[in-house]
Every structure is written in C-alpha cells, then in structure tokens.
Design an enzyme around this catalytic site. Structure first.
Site, PDB file in Angstrom:
ATOM      1  CB  SER A   1      -1.052   0.232   0.986  1.00 34.42           C
ATOM      2  OG  SER A   1      -1.688   1.401   1.530  1.00 34.42           O
TER       3      SER A   1
ATOM      4  CE  LYS B   1      -5.030  -2.082   0.218  1.00 34.17           C
ATOM      5  NZ  LYS B   1      -4.920  -0.988   0.137  1.00 34.17           N
TER       6      LYS B   1
END
Length: 518
Positions: free
Chosen positions: A407, A432
C-alpha cells in the site's frame, strides 16, 4: 490504506482531493447530496415506505436537503428510506445534469437498532454508487441490491445481524478492501492510526485472490513477535472462532483488548503447507502497543578504499499521522552528525495513511516530481505531484522492500525509485494498488470504499503485481557483528547480522564511487 481524502483525519466529512501546500491535487470525486422527490406516500397495507425520486443538478425550483437535514428528517419519520436512497445519488462538483429516476419500496423495521442500521445501509449504498472504482459494481444491478438487502434486514432484531447484511451486500462487489466497520471497530481503527492501542502487535490483511486473512508483519518486540508469528502466516481461528468470511478490521478488533488479557490464535504457518503439523495454536498476551512508526541508527561503514563513513539507517514500520514529522526530525538529526548516505527500511511495512506516505516522499525529493498517478472509475488518470519541493538531503539512498511492503509503502518506494532518487533492494512487494476513502457514517460506523487505483510515476501497475527491486537479497542472518550507534528501538541483533543491509551498503558504495547523489 486509506483515501486521498480530507477524512483521513477521521472527521465526518465526504471525499475531497489531497490538498497540501506541497502538492498539486488529483481531482477525486466530491459528494453533494441533493433530493428531489416527485411523489411519496405510505403503503397502508404493508406498513412500509415507497417513493419515486429523480436526481439531477438542483436549481432554484428544486427542493434541497443537505445530507444532515435528510438524516434528521428520516429520524423523525418525515421521509421514507426510498427517498433517502435517491438522495445519495449525488451531483458531483460541476457535472452536467442527470436525468435518471429510481423507484424502490421496502418495509421499515420496528426494531429501533435495526432501523438505525437501515439508515446506515442507505448511506453506504449511496456512497458506493457514487464513488466505487468499478462503475459496473462487479457486473450487478446495484440499485436492486439496496432493495434486496433492505428486505432481508427487515425481520432482524439486532444491529450486529443488520451490519452483517450490509457486509454481505458489500462482499458482492468482489473487493475485500471495500467494507463497513461498526462504531466500536472504527474507534479502534482511529486509535491505531493515532499511534497507540492495546493488543498483540499484529498487522493483518485479506489476501486479494483468496480473501484469506494473513499476517503482514508483527510490531518489533510485540507479544505477536515473541509468540513466533511470521509474515505470511494464515489466520484460521481467534479464540476458537473461525475467521472465514470476516474482514481484516473485524479480525483486528477481535485481537485487540485490554492489556493484561490474552487471546488464543490458530494459524497455519507460511513455512509449510498442506500438513497438520503446519497448524498451531498460540496464546498471546495483550499489551500496550506503541506504534511509534520510526526507529533509526547511525552505521559506521568502511568503504573498499578504507575510508570510514556514516550511513543513516531509518526503519519505518507504518504510516501513521506522525510518520513524516518523525522522519524529518530523524534526518535533520543525522545530517547534523555528518551522515553521508541513507538506508530507508520499508520491509514488512503494511501501509497506513496514504497522505503520510506522500509526505515522507517529499522529504527526499525536489521540484515538481510526480509522486503517484491515480485512475478513477471512468479510467481517467491524474498525477499527484509536488509543488516546488525541497529535499532535506541529496545523499545517496537505498530503500529496502519485501513481500510485506504494501500500500503506502509501495507508493513511497515507487515515487523514490521512478524519480531516480533511490535504488530498491530486497524482494517484490505485496501488490496493493488500490486507494480507499474512509467516511464516518451517521451512527459512528465507517465505510471503507475503494475509489481509485494507482500507478507508479513511471506508470507501472502495482495492484496484484507488486514492485520488483533493482537488486535481490535474501533475509539470511549473518554472524558478523558490527559497531552500531542506535537510536530508539532498533534491534541490535537483527541489524548487525542483516545481509540485506550489507547489500544496501554495497549499493551505496557504488553510488558514491560514481559521484552520484541520486
């Protein structure tokens, strides 16, 4: 990972673009709720509510209600939920007029707590309708999904059961990161991002392809780390309850609890698969977990020509609200001690606040560099760039990453790598590449919605792909102790025998020998 939205600060506001004095903003959807009901009436024979509504750009002749006014009206029984449903089809910014109508009908629960969650359902449905990254809603009729879920919710008698129905509706979108959390769970989420919680020190996530809950990393020195839990371990049970079908935040809530208590966790080890011997159960005590995201050290390093230099080592374990400020302070302090090169360790950093990741990137970059590119639900790409950035240091930089880097970690690593500022060392990252908005709903619950995908500055797709490092390294621990000067909580035993740090030092030597400052 959380949104590029003002509600990163957990205020009950709607999605707005990133706006800091350093950045040019990408225009993500803002929400403006308006209602125009042509007819509404109460169904005498069902005790339910029905409405025929249209949504369009309001003018002086259109009845206008703010979302707060709408929710107040619903609470007083002035409007049906069908009217509320239409209200959440929004007019966004300066979009052209919409000429679309919807008729829905459903019964209103007589159980007060379920009635409250019905209002929450309408809010969640509307926000998904306006902002979810996939405008096909996983190839299903999202309008009929509201009516179906409301009917299923009608006979329920508890708020928990009603929230489960909303979760079931959201699960049909096929995106494990779009979810709702209860007011209690959301409060714990806010506390965690503020940097303090009571729990076991475990970062978990839903594996995108299977939906299984896996360990991303353990907080250094935490009860989870001491219990021998590792990244990649799959969670199977928490206190004897199966975790199949629950999201990562709900599981995290079960792991948290008052310090001094304990939780029993059953996991399947990532080191083995397909055998009973790989499944084990551990009882882990809960403690106060300080999520101080940063630790640092100054590493004396002797180059090939015998010259003694200083390398600054900074480990960032999560992107909390204090991450950028803590890093800026650490870099300034190490610059004052004549550090000549840096290693930024993002291994096993599962992400956190996206804005924090972008703020950290600005510490290392100059000018108007693009930090990340976002792609909205219509396929429109928008860069997020700095404005007249000034890096604290131009010394050579290596960033360490691995499969636990996810992320915001991937956004930061991509920004530094693609702008030529850093060499990446380690293993391919988690992958991600989606951005979530977080909106606090009227009852204190929160809706996490995937609103965009992102690409690196060089337009590399990250989602379910990850970022490959320039130089691979193993996680082998070597027996070659060194003289370290430590700050805060860095682990002496880990650092002095970390082969990836040695590889990073070699890459820094190469950069310095070329006279480059990345």
């Amino acid at each position: 990972m959380e949104p590029l939205c003002r509600n990163l600060d957990f205020k009950p506001t709607h999605c707005s673009p990133i706006s800091t004095k350093f950045m040019k903003s990408a225009s993500l959807p803002c929400l403006s709720h308006r209602l125009s009901c042509l007819n509404r009436w109460r169904s005498k024979n069902r005790g339910g509510l029905m409405a025929t509504c249209a949504w369009h750009k309001p003018d002086s002749e259109t009845q206008r209600l703010s979302s707060r006014e709408l929710m107040t009206s619903l609470g007083k029984g002035l409007f049906g939920f069908a009217a509320a449903a239409a209200a959440f089809a929004s007019v966004c910014c300066d979009s052209p007029a919409l000429a679309e109508s919807l008729t829905v009908a459903f019964p209103v629960s007589r159980a007060r707590e379920v009635n409250t969650v019905q209002r929450t359902l309408v809010e969640a449905w509307g926000l998904i309708r306006e902002t979810f990254v996939d405008p096909t809603f996983n190839h299903q009729d999202w309008d009929s999904k509201l009516q179906q879920t409301m009917v299923e919710m009608f006979p329920l008698r508890s708020a928990d059961a009603a929230y489960t129905k909303i979760s079931g509706m959201l699960s049909t979108l096929g995106d494990p990161f779009t979810r709702i959390v209860s007011p209690k769970e959301y409060q714990s989420f806010r506390i965690g991002n503020d940097g303090n919680l009571q729990g076991v020190g475990l970062f978990i996530t839903a594996e995108p392809k299977t939906g299984h809950l896996v360990v991303l990393s353990c907080v250094e020195g935490s009860p989870a780390e001491r219990a021998g839990l590792h990244d990649g371990d799959e969670l199977m049970e928490i206190n004897g309850e199966m975790v199949d079908g629950i999201d990562s935040e709900a599981a995290a809530q079960k792991l948290r609890g008052r310090a001094g208590t304990a939780v029993t966790i059953k996991v399947q080890s990532s080191k083995a698969s397909g055998s009973d011997s790989s499944i084990r159960e551990v009882k882990v005590p809960r403690e106060y977990i300080k999520l101080s995201p940063l630790s640092s050290a100054i590493i004396p390093h002797r180059t090939a020509d015998g010259h003694l230099t200083k390398t600054g080592y900074v480990k960032l374990s999560a992107f909390s609200q204090t991450a950028a400020a803590d890093m800026e302070h650490a870099i300034h302090e190490m610059e004052s001690q004549d550090v000549q090169a840096y290693i930024l360790d993002l291994r096993n950093n599962p992400g956190g606040l996206v804005k924090a990741g972008l703020d950290v990137a600005q510490i290392w970059l100059d000018g108007d560099e693009t930090l990340v590119n976002t792609i909205d639900r219509d396929g429109n790409m928008s860069p997020i760039s700095m404005i007249d950035g000034h890096a604290i240091t131009h010394d050579p930089l290596v960033v360490l990453v691995n499969e636990g880097s996810a992320s915001a970690s991937e956004i930061l690593a991509g920004a530094l790598h693609d702008n030529g500022r850093a060499i990446l060392v380690g293993h391919k990252t988690f992958g991600k590449g989606k951005i979530q908005s977080v909106t606090e709903l009227h009852d204190g619950s929160a809706l996490f919605v995937t609103v965009a995908k992102y690409l690196s500055p060089a337009l590399h797709d990250i989602d379910q792909v990850g970022i490959s490092p320039d130089v691979q390294c193993t996680a082998d621990m070597l027996n070659s102790p060194k003289d370290w000067s430590f700050k805060e909580k860095s682990s002496v035993s880990s650092l002095e025998a970390d082969s990836c740090i040695m590889v990073a030092e070699h890459e820094l030597d190469i950069q310095q020998s070329k006279g480059t400052a990345s």
